[in-house]
Structure formats: structure tokens, C-alpha cells
Motif scaffolding. Structure first.
Motif, short mmCIF file in Angstrom:
data_model
loop_
_atom_site.label_atom_id
_atom_site.label_comp_id
_atom_site.label_asym_id
_atom_site.label_seq_id
_atom_site.Cartn_x
_atom_site.Cartn_y
_atom_site.Cartn_z
N PHE A 243 135.49 -45.28 34.05
CA PHE A 243 136.00 -44.48 33.08
C PHE A 243 137.48 -44.28 32.09
O PHE A 243 137.80 -43.42 31.17
CB PHE A 243 137.94 -45.37 34.47
CG PHE A 243 138.24 -44.55 35.96
CD1 PHE A 243 137.05 -43.15 35.84
CD2 PHE A 243 138.21 -45.75 36.91
CE1 PHE A 243 137.45 -43.31 37.61
CE2 PHE A 243 137.69 -45.17 38.34
CZ PHE A 243 137.44 -44.33 38.57
N LYS A 244 137.02 -45.50 31.12
CA LYS A 244 137.22 -45.80 29.68
C LYS A 244 136.30 -44.97 29.28
O LYS A 244 136.74 -44.23 27.69
CB LYS A 244 136.94 -46.99 29.21
CG LYS A 244 138.10 -48.64 30.04
CD LYS A 244 137.87 -49.05 29.33
CE LYS A 244 139.01 -51.02 29.51
NZ LYS A 244 138.47 -51.82 29.65
N ASN A 245 135.07 -45.02 29.34
CA ASN A 245 134.45 -43.99 28.48
C ASN A 245 134.09 -42.36 28.76
O ASN A 245 134.41 -41.65 27.50
CB ASN A 245 132.63 -43.95 29.17
CG ASN A 245 131.84 -43.58 27.80
OD1 ASN A 245 131.22 -43.63 26.94
ND2 ASN A 245 131.10 -42.21 28.97
N HIS A 246 134.88 -42.09 30.54
CA HIS A 246 135.63 -41.23 30.47
C HIS A 246 136.46 -40.54 29.38
O HIS A 246 136.68 -39.06 28.40
CB HIS A 246 135.63 -40.37 31.54
CG HIS A 246 136.53 -39.30 32.50
ND1 HIS A 246 135.65 -38.04 32.56
CD2 HIS A 246 137.55 -38.47 31.99
CE1 HIS A 246 136.37 -37.24 32.23
NE2 HIS A 246 137.43 -37.44 32.15
N ILE B 94 134.86 -31.18 39.15
CA ILE B 94 134.52 -32.09 39.54
C ILE B 94 133.08 -32.04 39.69
O ILE B 94 132.12 -33.53 39.21
CB ILE B 94 135.09 -31.43 40.97
CG1 ILE B 94 136.33 -31.03 41.92
CG2 ILE B 94 133.83 -32.28 41.86
CD1 ILE B 94 136.86 -31.35 42.74
N GLU B 95 131.77 -30.87 39.02
CA GLU B 95 130.70 -30.83 38.83
C GLU B 95 130.49 -31.54 37.24
O GLU B 95 129.19 -33.25 37.70
CB GLU B 95 130.40 -29.86 38.62
CG GLU B 95 130.82 -28.84 39.69
CD GLU B 95 129.63 -27.58 39.56
OE1 GLU B 95 130.17 -27.33 38.69
OE2 GLU B 95 130.27 -26.30 40.86
N ALA B 96 131.42 -31.74 36.52
CA ALA B 96 130.74 -32.16 35.06
C ALA B 96 131.15 -33.52 35.40
O ALA B 96 130.77 -34.19 34.99
CB ALA B 96 132.28 -31.56 34.75
N GLU C 299 128.53 -36.91 35.17
CA GLU C 299 129.17 -37.95 34.28
C GLU C 299 128.49 -39.72 35.00
O GLU C 299 127.91 -40.55 35.03
CB GLU C 299 130.16 -38.38 33.89
CG GLU C 299 130.60 -37.13 33.21
CD GLU C 299 132.01 -37.52 32.51
OE1 GLU C 299 132.36 -38.38 31.74
OE2 GLU C 299 132.87 -36.96 32.86
N ILE C 300 129.10 -39.26 37.00
CA ILE C 300 129.34 -40.74 37.96
C ILE C 300 127.84 -40.55 37.92
O ILE C 300 126.80 -42.27 37.60
CB ILE C 300 129.84 -40.01 38.84
CG1 ILE C 300 131.11 -40.35 39.00
CG2 ILE C 300 129.41 -41.32 40.03
CD1 ILE C 300 131.22 -41.52 39.04
#
Length: 309
Positions: free
Chosen positions: A109-112, A279-281, A285-286
Motif C-alpha cells: 500500500f505504501k509503495n502504491h 482494478i486491472e492495474a 501491482e499485487i
């Protein structure tokens, strides 16, 4: 009809004359007169009474009635222009269980937040049943849970697994490969990690023996491991976070560990069209995060076999 026409008309009304309006708009009087005439031609009726020898203008009945309409038109035009300045931002609503929001996905989450500023996150912690309901009614765009519940409009996909370990104080007498029978259930700080985990737990310790204390979040679990004899069981992401907060804690492997925890991403099969690209992006990332994080394992089909009891 243009904004210049409307603006000129309203300026003439406010200033009371063609001359004053021209000065305020930094144009010639002929330009003001021309704009008013073009507006009148488009509306098909005069707005201003043209009287020789009168410096101040007078409005026709139509012109007087047109003032509030012109004001609304100008306001809408400005709002439309302001839309161009609005950032192209999508807000994704994420609903997850405590261990994911407070431990596993914190680095992600922080990286996002740093790298994807156009996709903002609304992150909330709930129990699994609540998360399914939120995704079902599309209040949440994505949910992360450790259990599968059948809902007609929800798609569930396993995305990673975590191994479970013993967590305890550094001064505890425990060791790697310890047998469950060597652990006193009366010294346990118990957290129910799910149905599969509870079945495994009941096979090794009598469900009739109440643990030292029962908690329901990973953050609570670590608070009661301050004495050497106490112990608990948790996934590696929770253990890593706990040790980071309290260096006096450590972990050991179990000879017969519980099944790995499988994390499922759940979505409504009818996602909002406006959110699909975001959502796809986010899912890409996940996947990248899971592949790089040493505490969690990327999902493979054989992992589902490990949760069969």
C-alpha cells in the motif's frame, strides 16, 4: 451563443452602459455592441432598448427576464471549464481482514501511494463475512479474505499463501521443529485463523481446554507474548510485523504445522465499468508485490491441496 456573448450582456447589465462595459472587458464599444446584437439575433428578440441621447441602457422585458438565465449559463460554462483542471483520479475501495491491512500489504500500500498517484485507495478492515457483503453490493471494489464463501455474483481467486509458525518470547524454551504436544495449551495466546486452522488446532489440543487468552487480531496477539512460557501461532507476515514492533519476539517452525493460509481476492463479477482499468492495474501491482515479497509465496495450483484436511 458563446460565453463572450453572455459575459458581455451581464457586464452591460452590471455597469449600466456600453461604454463602462467596454472598459471593464478591455474591448471597444463597437465590440460590445456587436456581441449584444449577435446574442439578440440568436435569441430572436431584443434585450436592450436603444434610445438616442441616453448613456445608460434600459432592458426590454425579455432582457430583464434573461438575466438569471444568463447567470446560470455562465456558471455552468465555468464549471465545465473547471472539469478540465480536475485530476483524472480513480478511488478504489479495498476491504480486507486485519492481518492483510495491518501486516501483509502494508509495504504494498505504501509503495502504491508513491508510484500510482492517479489511483487512490480507501482501505478498510472488516471480518470476512462483512467483506463478502461489501463486495456483493459493490460498496467495495476488491476484497481480500482467507476463506471462500459462495456468493452468486462474486468471483474468488487465490493469489498467495503464507506458512504458519510458532511465535513466542526470545527467552522461551521452544525450538525449530517442536512437536505440538510439547506446547501447553494453557499458555497459548490463541487467534482463530479460520475453519481449517481450527480443525487442525482441535486435533492437537483439546477444544475443552481454554487457552490463556483468546484474541482476534495480530496486533493483540503480540501484546500477550511478553513472558517466556507463552506462545501463539501466526503467518509469517504477522510475525515479521510483530518482531519489528517488539525485537524480544522470535519464531520457530512446527513439526506438524497447520495448512498454509491461502489469501483470496474477491470481486463482483459485474464491476463498475469506470473502475475496470484501475482494478486491472491494481491487480498487476499485487502480482508483482507477491512475487517479490519473501514472506509470502505466489499461488500455484498445488497449494490448494495443502489445505485439504
Amino acid at each position: 451563443m458563446t460565453y463572450e456573448h453572455i459575459e458581455t450582456f451581464l457586464t452591460v447589465v452590471v455597469t449600466g452602459s456600453i461604454t463602462a462595459a467596454a472598459k471593464k472587458l478591455f474591448v471597444s464599444q463597437s465590440t460590445v455592441s456587436s456581441r449584444i446584437q449577435q446574442l439578440e439575433q440568436e435569441l430572436g428578440t431584443p434585450l436592450i432598448l436603444r434610445q438616442k441621447g441616453h448613456r445608460n441602457i434600459s432592458l426590454t422585458n425579455y432582457g430583464d427576464s434573461f438575466i438569471p438565465i444568463a447567470g446560470q449559463w455562465a456558471a455552468l460554462w465555468k464549471d465545465t471549464q473547471n472539469l478540465k483542471k480536475t485530476e483524472d483520479i480513480t478511488i478504489l475501495h479495498i476491504a480486507s481482514v486485519d492481518a492483510i491491512n495491518n501486516y501483509t500489504f502494508v509495504p504494498f500500500f505504501k509503495n502504491h501511494l508513491e508510484n500510482v498517484p492517479n489511483i487512490r485507495l480507501s482501505i478498510n478492515t472488516h471480518h470476512s463475512n462483512e467483506i463478502y457483503n461489501l463486495v456483493e453490493n459493490r460498496t467495495a471494489d476488491i476484497g481480500f479474505v482467507f476463506s471462500q464463501i459462495s456468493y452468486p455474483d462474486i468471483v474468488s481467486v487465490p493469489i498467495y499463501r503464507e506458512l504458519m509458525y510458532l511465535i513466542c518470547h526470545k527467552d522461551s524454551p521452544y525450538y525449530h521443529g517442536i512437536e505440538c504436544e510439547k506446547l501447553d495449551p494453557k499458555k497459548e495466546v490463541f487467534l482463530n485463523w479460520g475453519t481449517d486452522y481450527k480443525q487442525w488446532h482441535d486435533r492437537h489440543w483439546s477444544p475443552n481446554v481454554f487457552p490463556l487468552v483468546q484474541v482476534n487480531t495480530g496486533s493483540m496477539l503480540q501484546r500477550y507474548l511478553d513472558q517466556p512460557e507463552r506462545w501463539g501461532i501466526a503467518p509469517m507476515s504477522v510475525i515479521t510485523g510483530a518482531i519489528r514492533s517488539n525485537p524480544n519476539l522470535t519464531y520457530y517452525s512446527l513439526k506438524e504445522p497447520p495448512s498454509p493460509r491461502i489469501c483470496y481476492e474477491i470481486k463482483n463479477r459485474y464491476t463498475k465499468v469506470s473502475h475496470q482499468a484501475a482494478i486491472e492495474a491494481f491487480e498487476t501491482e499485487i502480482k508483482t508485490f507477491v512475487e517479490k515479497d519473501e514472506n509470502i509465496c505466489s499461488f500455484e495450483s498445488w497449494m490448494l491441496q495443502s489445505v485439504q484436511l
